[in-house]
Structure formats: structure tokens, C-alpha cells
Design a protein around this motif. Structure first.
Motif, PDB file in Angstrom:
ATOM      1  N   GLU A  87       0.859  -1.183   0.000  1.00 25.34           N
ATOM      2  CA  GLU A  87       0.000   0.000   0.000  1.00 25.34           C
ATOM      3  C   GLU A  87       0.893   1.230   0.000  1.00 25.34           C
ATOM      4  N   MET A  88       0.286   2.395  -0.169  1.00 25.10           N
ATOM      5  CA  MET A  88       1.041   3.637  -0.076  1.00 25.10           C
ATOM      6  C   MET A  88       0.254   4.648   0.726  1.00 25.10           C
ATOM      7  N   ILE A  89       0.926   5.237   1.715  1.00 25.31           N
ATOM      8  CA  ILE A  89       0.327   6.276   2.555  1.00 25.31           C
ATOM      9  C   ILE A  89       1.191   7.519   2.432  1.00 25.31           C
ATOM     10  N   VAL A  90       0.555   8.680   2.281  1.00 22.28           N
ATOM     11  CA  VAL A  90       1.244   9.966   2.217  1.00 22.28           C
ATOM     12  C   VAL A  90       1.239  10.557   3.625  1.00 22.28           C
ATOM     13  N   ILE A  91       2.429  10.846   4.147  1.00 20.29           N
ATOM     14  CA  ILE A  91       2.547  11.373   5.509  1.00 20.29           C
ATOM     15  C   ILE A  91       3.322  12.682   5.482  1.00 20.29           C
ATOM     16  N   PHE A  92       2.722  13.712   6.074  1.00 20.92           N
ATOM     17  CA  PHE A  92       3.391  15.010   6.198  1.00 20.92           C
ATOM     18  C   PHE A  92       4.402  14.929   7.329  1.00 20.92           C
ATOM     19  N   LEU A  93       5.635  15.378   7.068  1.00 15.75           N
ATOM     20  CA  LEU A  93       6.672  15.376   8.096  1.00 15.75           C
ATOM     21  C   LEU A  93       6.659  16.708   8.834  1.00 15.75           C
ATOM     22  N   ALA A  94       6.069  16.731  10.009  1.00 20.02           N
ATOM     23  CA  ALA A  94       6.037  17.959  10.799  1.00 20.02           C
ATOM     24  C   ALA A  94       7.455  18.334  11.226  1.00 20.02           C
ATOM     25  N   ASP A  95       8.264  17.342  11.546  1.00 23.92           N
ATOM     26  CA  ASP A  95       9.662  17.545  11.914  1.00 23.92           C
ATOM     27  C   ASP A  95      10.488  16.496  11.180  1.00 23.92           C
ATOM     28  N   ALA A  96      11.194  16.933  10.148  1.00 28.15           N
ATOM     29  CA  ALA A  96      11.929  16.007   9.287  1.00 28.15           C
ATOM     30  C   ALA A  96      13.093  15.308   9.988  1.00 28.15           C
ATOM     31  N   LYS A  97      13.442  15.740  11.201  1.00 28.03           N
ATOM     32  CA  LYS A  97      14.551  15.117  11.918  1.00 28.03           C
ATOM     33  C   LYS A  97      14.086  14.013  12.859  1.00 28.03           C
ATOM     34  N   LYS A  98      12.776  13.910  13.041  1.00 27.10           N
ATOM     35  CA  LYS A  98      12.237  12.923  13.977  1.00 27.10           C
ATOM     36  C   LYS A  98      11.719  11.695  13.245  1.00 27.10           C
ATOM     37  N   PRO A  99      11.900  10.519  13.856  1.00 25.21           N
ATOM     38  CA  PRO A  99      11.297   9.319  13.272  1.00 25.21           C
ATOM     39  C   PRO A  99       9.773   9.361  13.411  1.00 25.21           C
ATOM     40  N   LEU A 100       9.101   8.590  12.586  1.00 24.45           N
ATOM     41  CA  LEU A 100       7.640   8.511  12.671  1.00 24.45           C
ATOM     42  C   LEU A 100       7.238   7.718  13.910  1.00 24.45           C
ATOM     43  N   PRO A 101       6.073   8.034  14.491  1.00 21.57           N
ATOM     44  CA  PRO A 101       5.599   7.250  15.646  1.00 21.57           C
ATOM     45  C   PRO A 101       5.333   5.810  15.227  1.00 21.57           C
ATOM     46  N   TYR A 102       5.879   4.882  15.989  1.00 25.70           N
ATOM     47  CA  TYR A 102       5.858   3.475  15.595  1.00 25.70           C
ATOM     48  C   TYR A 102       5.213   2.626  16.678  1.00 25.70           C
ATOM     49  N   ILE A 103       4.394   1.678  16.268  1.00 30.25           N
ATOM     50  CA  ILE A 103       3.757   0.739  17.195  1.00 30.25           C
ATOM     51  C   ILE A 103       4.543  -0.572  17.095  1.00 30.25           C
ATOM     52  N   ASP A 104       5.469  -0.781  18.023  1.00 32.99           N
ATOM     53  CA  ASP A 104       6.331  -1.963  17.971  1.00 32.99           C
ATOM     54  C   ASP A 104       5.547  -3.270  17.961  1.00 32.99           C
ATOM     55  N   ALA A 105       4.504  -3.349  18.791  1.00 31.34           N
ATOM     56  CA  ALA A 105       3.731  -4.589  18.905  1.00 31.34           C
ATOM     57  C   ALA A 105       3.036  -4.957  17.589  1.00 31.34           C
ATOM     58  N   GLU A 106       2.757  -3.953  16.744  1.00 32.57           N
ATOM     59  CA  GLU A 106       2.079  -4.200  15.464  1.00 32.57           C
ATOM     60  C   GLU A 106       3.033  -4.102  14.278  1.00 32.57           C
ATOM     61  N   ASN A 107       4.280  -3.708  14.553  1.00 32.03           N
ATOM     62  CA  ASN A 107       5.307  -3.611  13.519  1.00 32.03           C
ATOM     63  C   ASN A 107       4.886  -2.678  12.383  1.00 32.03           C
ATOM     64  N   ARG A 108       4.330  -1.517  12.763  1.00 31.65           N
ATOM     65  CA  ARG A 108       3.871  -0.555  11.763  1.00 31.65           C
ATOM     66  C   ARG A 108       3.838   0.854  12.346  1.00 31.65           C
ATOM     67  N   VAL A 109       3.730   1.843  11.470  1.00 32.90           N
ATOM     68  CA  VAL A 109       3.633   3.255  11.861  1.00 32.90           C
ATOM     69  C   VAL A 109       2.244   3.528  12.416  1.00 32.90           C
ATOM     70  N   ASP A 110       2.159   4.378  13.430  1.00 34.92           N
ATOM     71  CA  ASP A 110       0.871   4.835  13.948  1.00 34.92           C
ATOM     72  C   ASP A 110       0.383   5.934  13.004  1.00 34.92           C
ATOM     73  N   GLU A 111      -0.453   5.568  12.064  1.00 34.14           N
ATOM     74  CA  GLU A 111      -0.905   6.492  11.013  1.00 34.14           C
ATOM     75  C   GLU A 111      -1.627   7.708  11.569  1.00 34.14           C
ATOM     76  N   ASP A 112      -2.438   7.525  12.618  1.00 37.59           N
ATOM     77  CA  ASP A 112      -3.185   8.646  13.187  1.00 37.59           C
ATOM     78  C   ASP A 112      -2.248   9.701  13.764  1.00 37.59           C
ATOM     79  N   LYS A 113      -1.192   9.283  14.429  1.00 39.47           N
ATOM     80  CA  LYS A 113      -0.238  10.224  15.029  1.00 39.47           C
ATOM     81  C   LYS A 113       0.761  10.762  14.014  1.00 39.47           C
TER      82      LYS A 113
END
Length: 162
Positions: A87-113
Motif C-alpha cells: 500500500e502507499m500512505i502519504v505522511i506530512f513530516l512535521a519535523d523532518a529530523k524525527k522518526p515517525l511514531p511506531y507501534i512496535d507490537a504491530e510492527n507498523r507506523v501509527d498512522e493517526d499520530k
């Protein structure tokens, strides 16, 4: 005299109409690729990860252009995999130096955050899809958020200029 004023009227109408024409969306071709389901998926290849070595990626997102002007953008996707859903999701980088919020237990990015701007959900191998979104200037990430894919390097940077 009448011909001249009619031509002037036609010119005025055309100029008024042309200023109201909506600009066509910028087009970005997207290839969702992988080296096959039998390949081991590495981890830790997330955006902004320290010591990132993207050459280890066994899957990724290839785009036809890395930047467009702000406004409507159409992404035309093709899942070029022979055996894996992407799939493809477009995510705006509010802070390009920070990693995306990640849900380790689900092995994926927290899309809402993370700031999901739109997506093309799971595409079967060989299938295509499209997404048109209105994007403001800034930096974005295009990611695949199927569990494990983002951490395996399935993301790319994308810039929207003013």
C-alpha cells in the motif's frame, strides 16, 4: 465597429474563463517493489534511523519525481511485486529530523499520530491504484504500512514546493 466590440467581448469572456480554470494535478508515477516473499525482511530501516543503510532494503517505493508544486497531486501506483500485497500512505513530516511514531507490537507506523494525508490501501500483486490529494508545501514520506514493510525500508521522501 460591431465586429470589434464583439471580438472584445469574446476576448474578455475567454480571459475571465481562463482565470477560473482549475490547474491539472501534478502526476507522480509510483512503483511498489520487493525482491520476493522468500527474501528475509530486514528491520531498522525506518526513516531517520541512526546509521541507516538503505542498501539492505528488500522492498521499496520508487517515484518518477521527488518534488512537485503545492496543490493537487495525483499518485498513480503499481504494485510491481509478484507475490506481496503493498500500500502507499502519504505522511506530512512535521519535523523532518524525527522518526515517525511506531507501534512496535504491530510492527507498523501509527498512522493517526504520523499525519496521514491519504492512502491507497492494500494492492494485490500486479494491481494498480491512484490517489489525488491537495498538498501544502513541505516534506512528506510515502510509506507502505503493511506490517514489517516500513521497517524493511519501504518508504521514500517527497517534497512539495511553494
Amino acid at each position: 465597429m460591431r465586429t470589434i466590440s464583439k471580438l472584445g467581448l469574446v476576448a474578455a469572456v475567454l480571459m475571465t474563463c481562463s482565470s477560473n480554470i482549475v490547474q491539472a494535478a501534478a502526476l507522480v508515477q509510483v512503483s511498489l517493489w520487493d525482491k520476493g516473499a522468500s527474501m528475509e525482511m530486514p528491520t531498522g530501516l525506518t526513516y531517520a534511523a541512526p546509521g541507516l543503510d538503505s542498501t539492505k532494503a528488500t522492498m521499496g517505493i520508487k517515484i518518477s519525481r521527488g518534488a512537485v508544486k503545492a496543490g493537487k497531486v495525483t499518485f498513480k501506483l503499481k504494485n510491481d511485486s509478484k507475490d506481496t500485497i503493498h500500500e502507499m500512505i502519504v505522511i506530512f513530516l512535521a519535523d523532518a529530523k524525527k522518526p515517525l511514531p511506531y507501534i512496535d507490537a504491530e510492527n507498523r507506523v501509527d498512522e493517526d499520530k504520523a499525519g496521514d494525508e491519504g492512502e491507497v490501501s492494500e494492492l494485490d500483486p500486479g494491481k494498480s491504484g491512484s490517489l489525488t490529494v491537495d498538498l501544502k508545501p513541505g516534506r512528506y514520506l510515502l510509506i507502505c504500512n503493511v506490517p514489517g514493510h516500513y521497517a524493511a525500508g519501504m518508504w521514500t521522501e517527497f517534497t512539495v514546493n511553494p
